[in-house]
Design a protein around this motif. Structure first.
Motif, mmCIF file in Angstrom:
data_model
loop_
_atom_site.group_PDB
_atom_site.id
_atom_site.type_symbol
_atom_site.label_atom_id
_atom_site.label_comp_id
_atom_site.label_asym_id
_atom_site.label_seq_id
_atom_site.Cartn_x
_atom_site.Cartn_y
_atom_site.Cartn_z
ATOM 1 N N PHE A 1 -5.726 -8.890 3.247
ATOM 2 C CA PHE A 1 -5.693 -7.904 4.335
ATOM 3 C C PHE A 1 -6.804 -8.166 5.347
ATOM 4 O O PHE A 1 -7.936 -8.492 4.981
ATOM 5 N N ALA B 1 -1.591 -3.217 -7.641
ATOM 6 C CA ALA B 1 -2.943 -3.752 -7.498
ATOM 7 C C ALA B 1 -2.949 -5.248 -7.796
ATOM 8 O O ALA B 1 -3.591 -6.037 -7.108
ATOM 9 N N TYR B 2 -2.172 -5.629 -8.823
ATOM 10 C CA TYR B 2 -2.133 -7.037 -9.203
ATOM 11 C C TYR B 2 -1.564 -7.895 -8.076
ATOM 12 O O TYR B 2 -2.150 -8.902 -7.674
ATOM 13 N N GLU C 1 1.097 1.505 -10.157
ATOM 14 C CA GLU C 1 -0.183 1.317 -9.466
ATOM 15 C C GLU C 1 -0.831 0.001 -9.888
ATOM 16 O O GLU C 1 -1.403 -0.725 -9.091
ATOM 17 N N LYS C 2 -0.705 -0.248 -11.192
ATOM 18 C CA LYS C 2 -1.361 -1.423 -11.752
ATOM 19 C C LYS C 2 -0.716 -2.711 -11.228
ATOM 20 O O LYS C 2 -1.402 -3.642 -10.818
ATOM 21 N N ARG D 1 -1.246 -7.127 -4.871
ATOM 22 C CA ARG D 1 -2.115 -7.083 -3.686
ATOM 23 C C ARG D 1 -3.226 -8.104 -3.835
ATOM 24 O O ARG D 1 -3.578 -8.820 -2.914
ATOM 25 N N ASN D 2 -3.777 -8.130 -5.059
ATOM 26 C CA ASN D 2 -4.894 -9.022 -5.296
ATOM 27 C C ASN D 2 -4.467 -10.488 -5.269
ATOM 28 O O ASN D 2 -5.151 -11.334 -4.710
ATOM 29 N N LEU E 1 0.839 -1.191 0.000
ATOM 30 C CA LEU E 1 0.000 0.000 0.000
ATOM 31 C C LEU E 1 0.874 1.241 0.000
ATOM 32 O O LEU E 1 0.421 2.342 -0.246
ATOM 33 N N PRO F 1 -12.698 -9.603 -3.867
ATOM 34 C CA PRO F 1 -11.365 -9.705 -4.497
ATOM 35 C C PRO F 1 -11.385 -10.519 -5.790
ATOM 36 O O PRO F 1 -10.612 -10.244 -6.708
#
Lengths: 415, 229
Positions: B87, B78-79, B74-75, B81-82, B54, B107
Motif C-alpha cells: 500500500f 491480513a495474510y 480477518e486472519k 495483504r501482507n 481492506l 511488514p
C-alpha cells in the motif's frame, strides 16, 4: 517465546507517555502495596493478641465449686460445693473427651523466705499434668513429677519473680536443691519457670508450684480440690467438655443439673474462638479493602489502555493494512497491560513485603504492645501478585478487543 | 493478476442503502501500470479498498494472482495483504516513532523475519529510492517526497504481487509528484503491477492505462493519449 520486537514496541509506547504510564503504575502499585500492608498489620495485630493465649492450652476448660442456688434432693440452696480428690478419677473415667486432668488448690499472699530474703507469693498445689494446661517455660531444673506426688515431697517449682526476690544474687543452677521456707515449712527448690503469657507474666511468675497432696497436708485440707483444669483431646471440643464436666460434678455432688451457679466454669476455647473469628473478620475486611484498591488500580490501567488504543487507532490501522493479524494486535495491547501491571504490582509487592519485614524486625518483642511480629505469608503474597497479573490480562482485554476491531479503512481515511 | 467480475458493493447506513459499486468488471494483467480516475463519490476509493482487501464486497468474483478473495477471515485478509499487496497512501501513514528503516521493515515483522535480516533488506530498498542517508531519521525529519519514497519502499519490501497507491501524489507539489511517479514507473519497469488511484490528469497521463469510474461503474478504459504511438 521471547519476542524481542514486541518488548521493544511496548517499552517504546511506555516511554512515549512517561507521566501517564507512571500515574497508572502508581494505581496498581498502591493497590498491592496497601494489600501487603493490610495483611501484614492484620497479622501483626492478630499475633499480638494471640500472644496472650500462648501461656494456655486453648482447647481446655475449668470447673470450680460455688454455692448452690436451687434446692435439690432435699438439700437447701446455699450449700457450698466441695470438690474432692475422688472427682479426679471420676472425671478421668467418665469423660471420654478429657486428655489431662489438673486439680489445683491455691492460696495467695503466702509468706516465704530464703535466709534473710523474704516475700509474699502464691502457692499452688498441683499435679504434673497441669503443665499441659498452663504452659510455662521451666528454664532450670524440672517440673513436678509423679514421684513427688507419690511420696508427698516437700518440693517446689518457683516462678521467676519469686526467684529474683528470694535468690537475688544466685545463678539458676545454684538455686536448685536449696531449701526455702513456705509458711515456715522448708521446701526444696527443684525448678524455676517463666510465664509464656507475656501479658500476665507479672502475676503468673509469683506462683510457686508444690505437689497437690503436700498442699492438702500442709493446710489440713483433707481431700479437697479447689479447681479443675481439664484439657480436651485435640479433636474434642473443650466447650462440650465444659458442660459434660459440670453435669458430672453436679451429679456427684447432689447439685440440680440446671443450677449453673453451683459450679463455676470457664473456657479458654470460647474466648479463643471469639478472638479467632474477630480476626477472621478483620482478615476478610483487609482482603476486601486491599482487593478493592487493587481493582481501582486495574480499572485505571484498563482506562489508560483504552485511551492508548484510541490514540493509536491510526497506528493500528497501518499495522493491519501491512498485514498484522488480529492476534498480533490483541497480544500487543495485552502484553503492554500485563507488563505495566506486573511492574507496578511487583514494586508494590516488594516494598509492602519489605516494609512489613522491616517493621517486624524492629518491633520490640513482648511488652504490652498489642502489635507483634507482623508477617505476610510469602505464598499468599506471591498469589496476590499472580492475581494482579491476571487482573492485568483482564484489564487489557476490552481495550485489546477494541484495538482488534479497528477498521483500517476508517483509521486510514485521509483527513 | 487482478480479475474482477460483477463486483457489487453497497453501504447500509441506518435505513438507507448506498449502492457504491454497481457491477465492476476488470482485468489487470501482470506488469501493468494502471490509474483509476473518477470524481469523488464515483466509488474509486471503495474499489481500491476492495482490491486491497481492506473491505469486503457483496457479490461478484475477485481473484488476486489466481486466489479467490471472497469472504476472507480477518486472519486470511491480513495474510494476503501482507504477502500480495503493497500500500501507498496519500498521507504516507508512516509510524511517527519509528525510523525510516524500521518503517520500511515493518511488514516483514509480520512475516516473522528476523530483525537483522529485515533491517538489512529495508536499507537496501531505501538505497534504491535514494534515501540511504536518511535511514535512521524519523518521519518528522523527512520532507513529503521523502516520506512517500519511504512508504513506497515499505510497499515493495514484501515483493508483493501488486502495489496499490491511493492518491500517492495528493499531498505533494508537482516536482516531487514527478519524482514519485518516476519511482513508480521504475518499479513497474521491473515487472511490478501498480494500480494508482488519482484525480490528477498529469499523474494518470504517466500510466499506461486509465480506468475511468463514474457512479459505481467503469465508464471508460483507455490508453493515455501521450503514450499512443
Amino acid at each position: 517465546m521471547f519476542d524481542f520486537d514486541k518488548w521493544q514496541e511496548i517499552f517504546q509506547t511506555i516511554g512515549r507517555n512517561k507521566l501517564r504510564t507512571g500515574l497508572t503504575l502508581f494505581g496498581v502499585f498502591w493497590g498491592l502495596f496497601m494489600l501487603m500492608i493490610l495483611l501484614g498489620s492484620g497479622s501483626g495485630l492478630r499475633n499480638g493478641v494471640m500472644l496472650g493465649f500462648s501461656g494456655i492450652n486453648t482447647n481446655s476448660c475449668f470447673v470450680w465449686g460455688r454455692r448452690t442456688t436451687m434446692p435439690y434432693k432435699g438439700f437447701q440452696p446455699g450449700r457450698f460445693v466441695r470438690l474432692r480428690n475422688d472427682d479426679i478419677g471420676a472425671i478421668r473415667t467418665k469423660l471420654k473427651g478429657v486428655q489431662y486432668v489438673a486439680p489445683r488448690l491455691g492460696r495467695n499472699a503466702v509468706p516465704m523466705n530464703y535466709k534473710e530474703e523474704s516475700g509474699s507469693f502464691f502457692v499452688r498445689g498441683d499435679l504434673p499434668d497441669v503443665k499441659y494446661i498452663i504452659k510455662e517455660d521451666v528454664y532450670q531444673g524440672r517440673f513436678l513429677n509423679a514421684l513427688d506426688i507419690k511420696h508427698r515431697r516437700k518440693v517446689c517449682v518457683i516462678g521467676h519473680r519469686c526467684r529474683s526476690v528470694l535468690f537475688p544474687d544466685m545463678e539458676p543452677e545454684e538455686i536448685i536443691g536449696k531449701f526455702m521456707k513456705i509458711q515456715g515449712v522448708p521446701f526444696m527448690v527443684i525448678g524455676m519457670f517463666k510465664s509464656l503469657d507475656e501479658d500476665d507474666a507479672d502475676y503468673d511468675e509469683k506462683i510457686v508450684h508444690i505437689p497437690l497432696n503436700t498442699f492438702q497436708q500442709m493446710y489440713k485440707m483433707g481431700d479437697r480440690v479447689g479447681w479443675f483444669g481439664l484439657a480436651a483431646f485435640p479433636d474434642y471440643d473443650a466447650y462440650v467438655l465444659e458442660t459434660e464436666a459440670r453435669l458430672l460434678l453436679a451429679k456427684r455432688h447432689q447439685v440440680h443439673p440446671d443450677d449453673k451457679n453451683a459450679l463455676g466454669t470457664g473456657n479458654v476455647k470460647k474466648e479463643y474462638e471469639k478472638i479467632q473469628s474477630l480476626f477472621s473478620g478483620i482478615l476478610i475486611f483487609n482482603w476486601v479493602v486491599g482487593i478493592g484498591s487493587l481493582l481501582a488500580g486495574l480499572i485505571g490501567i484498563s482506562n489508560i489502555m483504552l485511551i492508548t488504543v484510541k490514540e493509536r487507532t491510526k497506528e493500528i490501522g497501518i499495522r493491519k493494512a501491512l498485514g498484522a493479524k488480529p492476534w498480533s494486535i490483541i497480544s500487543l495491547i495485552l502484553q503492554e497491560s500485563v507488563t505495566i501491571t506486573f511492574i507496578a504490582g511487583f514494586v508494590g509487592f516488594f516494598l509492602g513485603f519489605m516494609l512489613t519485614e522491616y517493621i517486624s524486625s524492629h518491633l520490640p518483642k513482648g511488652g504490652d504492645s498489642m502489635f507483634y511480629n507482623p508477617e505476610i505469608d510469602f505464598s499468599t503474597a506471591l498469589a496476590s501478585l499472580g492475581l494482579t497479573v491476571l487482573g492485568g490480562v483482564l484489564a487489557g482485554l476490552i481495550p485489546a478487543q477494541k484495538a482488534a476491531a479497528i477498521s483500517p479503512i476508517e483509521s486510514l481515511r485521509t483527513e | 493478476m487482478i480479475f474482477l467480475q460483477n463486483i457489487e458493493k453497497s453501504y447500509v447506513t441506518g435505513h438507507q442503502s448506498l449502492h457504491v459499486l454497481k457491477g465492476i468488471n476488470l482485468r489487470i494483467g501482470e506488469g501493468e501500470l494502471v490509474s483509476v480516475m473518477g470524481p469523488s463519490g464515483s466509488g474509486k476509493s471503495t474499489l481500491l479498498n476492495i482490491l486491497g482487501l481492506l473491505d469486503g464486497f457483496d457479490s461478484g468474483t475477485y481473484r488476486l494472482a489466481g486466489n479467490p478473495m471472497h469472504k476472507l477471515s480477518e486472519k486470511q485478509g491480513a495474510y494476503y495483504r501482507n504477502q500480495f499487496i503493497g500500500f501507498v497512501f496519500q498521507s504516507f501513514n508512516l509510524l511517527p516513532f519509528k525510523s525510516a528503516t524500521e518503517n520500511v521493515a515493518l511488514p516483514l515483522y509480520y512475516q516473522k523475519i528476523s530483525r537483522k535480516k529485515r533491517n538489512m533488506m529495508a536499507e537496501e530498498l531505501l538505497e534504491r529510492v535514494g534515501l540511504r542517508d536518511w535511514a535512521t531519521h524519523l518521519p518528522s525529519e523527512l520532507s513529503g517526497g521523502q516520506k512517500q519514497r519511504v512508504a513506497i519502499a515499505r510497499a515493495l519490501i514484501t515483493k508483493p504481487k501488486v502495489i496499490l497507491a491511493d492518491e500517492p501524489t495528493g499531498a505533494l507539489d508537482s516536482k516531487t509528484s514527478e519524482e514519485v511517479m518516476e519511482i513508480f514507473k521504475e518499479v513497474n519497469g521491473k515487472g511490478m503491477t501498480v494500480v494508482i488511484v488519482t484525480h490528477e490528469n498529469q499523474v494518470a497521463a504517466e500510466t499506461k492505462r486509465i480506468i475511468r469510474l463514474n457512479d459505481g461503474i467503469i465508464v471508460k478504459d483507455e490508453v493515455p493519449q501521450s503514450i499512443v504511438p
